[in-house]
Design a protein around this motif. Structure first.
Motif, PDB file in Angstrom:
ATOM      1  N   THR A   1       0.797  -1.220   0.000  1.00 16.15           N
ATOM      2  CA  THR A   1       0.000   0.000   0.000  1.00 16.15           C
ATOM      3  C   THR A   1       0.834   1.277   0.000  1.00 16.15           C
ATOM      4  OG1 THR A   1      -0.143  -0.146   2.422  1.00 16.15           O
ATOM      5  CG2 THR A   1      -1.969  -1.081   1.142  1.00 16.15           C
ATOM      6  N   PHE A   2       2.145   1.165  -0.058  1.00 15.13           N
ATOM      7  CA  PHE A   2       2.984   2.366  -0.083  1.00 15.13           C
ATOM      8  C   PHE A   2       2.642   3.234  -1.295  1.00 15.13           C
ATOM      9  CE2 PHE A   2       6.772   4.464  -1.810  1.00 15.13           C
ATOM     10  CZ  PHE A   2       7.096   5.307  -0.762  1.00 15.13           C
ATOM     11  N   GLY A   3       2.617   2.618  -2.483  1.00 15.01           N
ATOM     12  CA  GLY A   3       2.319   3.369  -3.700  1.00 15.01           C
ATOM     13  C   GLY A   3       0.879   3.828  -3.780  1.00 15.01           C
ATOM     14  N   SER A   4      -0.044   2.991  -3.334  1.00 12.27           N
ATOM     15  CA  SER A   4      -1.461   3.354  -3.439  1.00 12.27           C
ATOM     16  C   SER A   4      -1.807   4.513  -2.504  1.00 12.27           C
ATOM     17  CB  SER A   4      -2.345   2.137  -3.144  1.00 12.27           C
ATOM     18  OG  SER A   4      -2.143   1.650  -1.835  1.00 12.27           O
ATOM     19  N   TYR A   5      -1.186   4.566  -1.324  1.00  9.97           N
ATOM     20  CA  TYR A   5      -1.429   5.704  -0.439  1.00  9.97           C
ATOM     21  C   TYR A   5      -0.781   6.969  -0.984  1.00  9.97           C
ATOM     22  CZ  TYR A   5      -3.936   3.572   3.424  1.00  9.97           C
ATOM     23  OH  TYR A   5      -4.914   2.998   4.199  1.00  9.97           O
ATOM     24  N   PHE A   6       0.328   6.822  -1.704  1.00  8.76           N
ATOM     25  CA  PHE A   6       0.935   7.969  -2.381  1.00  8.76           C
ATOM     26  C   PHE A   6      -0.053   8.521  -3.416  1.00  8.76           C
ATOM     27  CE2 PHE A   6       3.437  10.329  -5.343  1.00  8.76           C
ATOM     28  CZ  PHE A   6       4.567  10.770  -4.674  1.00  8.76           C
ATOM     29  N   CYS A   7      -0.670   7.619  -4.196  1.00 15.34           N
ATOM     30  CA  CYS A   7      -1.591   8.027  -5.263  1.00 15.34           C
ATOM     31  C   CYS A   7      -2.897   8.597  -4.727  1.00 15.34           C
ATOM     32  CB  CYS A   7      -1.907   6.829  -6.166  1.00 15.34           C
ATOM     33  SG  CYS A   7      -0.579   6.398  -7.280  1.00 15.34           S
ATOM     34  N   PHE A   8      -3.366   8.081  -3.603  1.00 12.41           N
ATOM     35  CA  PHE A   8      -4.692   8.444  -3.108  1.00 12.41           C
ATOM     36  C   PHE A   8      -4.865   9.950  -2.956  1.00 12.41           C
ATOM     37  CE2 PHE A   8      -7.226   9.445   0.749  1.00 12.41           C
ATOM     38  CZ  PHE A   8      -8.476   9.157   0.226  1.00 12.41           C
ATOM     39  N   ASP A   9      -3.889  10.634  -2.380  1.00 12.67           N
ATOM     40  CA  ASP A   9      -4.027  12.063  -2.109  1.00 12.67           C
ATOM     41  C   ASP A   9      -3.265  12.934  -3.097  1.00 12.67           C
ATOM     42  OD1 ASP A   9      -5.823  12.718  -0.041  1.00 12.67           O
ATOM     43  OD2 ASP A   9      -4.483  11.890   1.456  1.00 12.67           O
ATOM     44  N   MET A  10      -2.856  12.380  -4.236  1.00 11.68           N
ATOM     45  CA  MET A  10      -2.228  13.223  -5.259  1.00 11.68           C
ATOM     46  C   MET A  10      -3.165  14.348  -5.731  1.00 11.68           C
ATOM     47  SD  MET A  10       0.008  10.547  -7.558  1.00 11.68           S
ATOM     48  CE  MET A  10       0.671  11.829  -8.620  1.00 11.68           C
ATOM     49  N   PRO A  11      -4.469  14.085  -5.921  1.00 13.54           N
ATOM     50  CA  PRO A  11      -5.350  15.197  -6.298  1.00 13.54           C
ATOM     51  C   PRO A  11      -5.375  16.328  -5.278  1.00 13.54           C
ATOM     52  CG  PRO A  11      -6.430  13.102  -6.740  1.00 13.54           C
ATOM     53  CD  PRO A  11      -5.184  12.782  -5.962  1.00 13.54           C
ATOM     54  N   SER A  12      -5.201  16.001  -3.992  1.00 13.86           N
ATOM     55  CA  SER A  12      -5.202  17.041  -2.962  1.00 13.86           C
ATOM     56  C   SER A  12      -4.054  18.017  -3.170  1.00 13.86           C
ATOM     57  CB  SER A  12      -5.116  16.401  -1.572  1.00 13.86           C
ATOM     58  OG  SER A  12      -5.017  17.390  -0.573  1.00 13.86           O
ATOM     59  N   VAL A  13      -2.876  17.483  -3.470  1.00 18.87           N
ATOM     60  CA  VAL A  13      -1.710  18.332  -3.697  1.00 18.87           C
ATOM     61  C   VAL A  13      -1.865  19.130  -4.993  1.00 18.87           C
ATOM     62  CG1 VAL A  13       0.793  18.346  -4.010  1.00 18.87           C
ATOM     63  CG2 VAL A  13      -0.255  16.716  -2.429  1.00 18.87           C
TER      64      VAL A  13
END
Length: 498
Positions: free
Chosen positions: A23-35
């Motif tokens: 889940t390291f990569g998926s948690y990175f991707c999850f909040d990319m829209p926020s940034v």
């Protein structure tokens, strides 16, 4: 792998490493829209300024890599559809994992994460067309189908390999790795987008999900070999056949109160994180990069606290009391954000602390109020209800903000104030749920709030009492801990605490 046996400590920590990488990569991707919220929603951030005339804005946007032009409501749908997909999928996913095992789940859900992140990244190629939003929403739908379910199977893998060992620490390390992905997103994504553009940034996130897919393959091999060496393969298959979906109807009242507590608390945290960067820029006047750093402080704190809090709470107990105190201490955060100009970093750090305590006290309470055989189903159901609440909250936030780019500064701040009041209202509901949770738990023996020392003392006392009864009525065939007796029950509860 040939040098290690499944009984070795090194083997289970090798399993833990690849389990964390799921889940390291998926948690990175999850909040990319926020940034990247401004990149997603603004239409005047184009880099080509050589055009002139009435159509200059349109021409420059067509030549810009970033102008997606979503409304705030459309942007919040990216989070809402993720949450709603989780709500639908995770119940079936938890039951599926309980029935078919960890290896099937880890491969299936990591594949969905990879497909979803890739589809989301591909949607950026369709900027300026009516297909952009549907394709990106479909990508988030696939991603949501995998990521929430992947967290469930990740927890089951950890619980199996670290049972009666370093379980609290293992769960803390797993959560810390996930939060590390979120933290790196808030620190690196903005800079990467400025240098390489939006499309390459989104594909970079998809590549990290590919890393999780590779880790899933390795983890499946390690798990299969290890389970066979331990001789548990047949036992696990036998237990999975006994599980029925109707077991959900037997979940007790404390379980449902834990679920409500989790839902209302996360209704305040996740929608705030989704919009925090833009809120900080709008209200406090920070640039995009500092705003993303300040918003990411919530996960920074969680990443450092998580490995320790689980072990501490396991020793001292008081899970129900800590959950209620955490909700109470979260109220001032949204109050300050709504009605004051206190530096936002104070609030995000504060929220990071309360979020860490909430995660460490609420989620580990679930194994204490449901049977181990239905744990995957219970976790899936909890995640489902949580995501329903978060999805509704994201939509409400999007509707409150409306078409923010077309309003004046005072109106924008007024709308953001109502957003913070809405998030504060969810936190108050969490306080109510945790209050009743503690009341019900106390009437049922206080299993959520018992400390490890008190648990061991009560267990010894219970065993002595049963031993005395058995000695008075000994017939040569009775066991010291009769099935269904209170002594056996306490041993089971004790194992759930570890």
């Amino acid at each position: 792998m040939a040098l290690l046996r499944a009984t070795d400590r090194g083997y289970r920590f090798l399993v833990l490493f690849f389990n964390c990488m799921l889940t390291f990569g998926s948690y990175f991707c999850f909040d990319m829209p926020s940034v990247l919220q401004d990149v997603f929603t603004e239409v005047n951030n184009c880099t080509n300024s050589n055009s002139s005339g009435s159509n200059s804005s349109e021409i420059s946007c067509n030549n810009c890599t970033d102008c997606l032009g979503m409304s705030d409501a459309d942007y919040n749908l990216l989070y809402a559809i993720y949450a709603w997909t989780n709500a639908v999928v995770v119940i079936a996913a938890g039951f599926l994992i309980d029935k078919l095992g960890n290896r099937v789940g880890v491969f299936l859900f990591s594949t969905l994460c990879l497909l979803g992140s890739s589809t989301f990244a591909a949607g950026a190629f369709l900027k300026g067309t009516s297909y952009l939003l549907p394709i990106m929403l479909f990508g988030r739908l696939l991603f949501g189908s995998g990521n929430g379910s992947l967290t469930i199977v990740q927890s089951r893998v950890t619980a199996y390999w670290f049972r009666d060992k370093e379980l609290a620490m293992a769960f803390g390390i797993t959560l810390a790795f996930s939060r590390l992905g979120s933290v790196l997103n808030f620190f690196l994504t903005q800079q990467f987008e400025e240098k390489f553009g939006l499309i390459w940034t989104l594909w970079g996130g998809a590549m990290l999900c590919a890393l999780g897919f590779i880790s899933a393959i390795i983890l499946s091999i390690l798990d299969k070999v290890g389970v066979q060496q331990l001789g548990d393969d047949g036992t696990l298959k036998s237990e999975s056949k006994k599980l029925k979906l109707s077991d959900i109807t037997h979940f007790c009242l404390p379980f449902w109160l834990v679920v409500l507590s989790i839902m209302f608390f996360y209704n305040g945290v996740f929608p705030f994180v989704a919009d925090a960067s833009k809120f900080i820029t709008t209200k406090y006047g920070f640039d995009k990069k500092p705003s993303s750093y300040i918003a990411g402080a919530i996960y920074d704190v969680s990443m450092f606290f998580s490995p320790f809090l689980g072990g501490i709470i396991d020793v001292f107990g008081k899970r129900g009391y800590i959950a209620m105190a955490t909700a109470v201490l979260t109220i001032p955060i949204f109050g300050l954000l709504a009605f004051s100009y206190v530096h936002p970093l104070v609030c995000t750090l504060w929220l990071g602390i309360t979020y860490s305590f909430a995660a460490a006290s609420m989620w580990p309470s679930i194994p204490l109020v449901v049977s181990q055989s239905a744990l995957g189903t219970a976790m899936g159901l909890t995640t489902s209800i949580q995501m329903i609440g978060i999805g509704i909250s994201n939509v409400v936030v999007g509707q409150i903000l409306g078409q923010e780019d077309h309003t004046d500064s005072e109106t924008k701040l007024h709308r953001w104030k109502f957003v913070m009041i809405f998030l504060l209202g969810n936190t108050i509901c969490c306080i109510v749920a945790t209050f009743f949770l503690n009341v019900v738990d106390k009437r049922r023996g206080g299993i959520l709030n018992i400390s490890r020392r008190d648990k061991l003392e009560a267990q010894k006392k219970d065993i002595v009492e049963n031993s005395q009864k058995d000695s008075d009525n000994f017939n040569g065939e009775e066991d010291l801990l009769l099935p269904g007796g209170s002594g056996r029950k306490y041993l089971q509860d004790g194992n759930a605490l570890n």
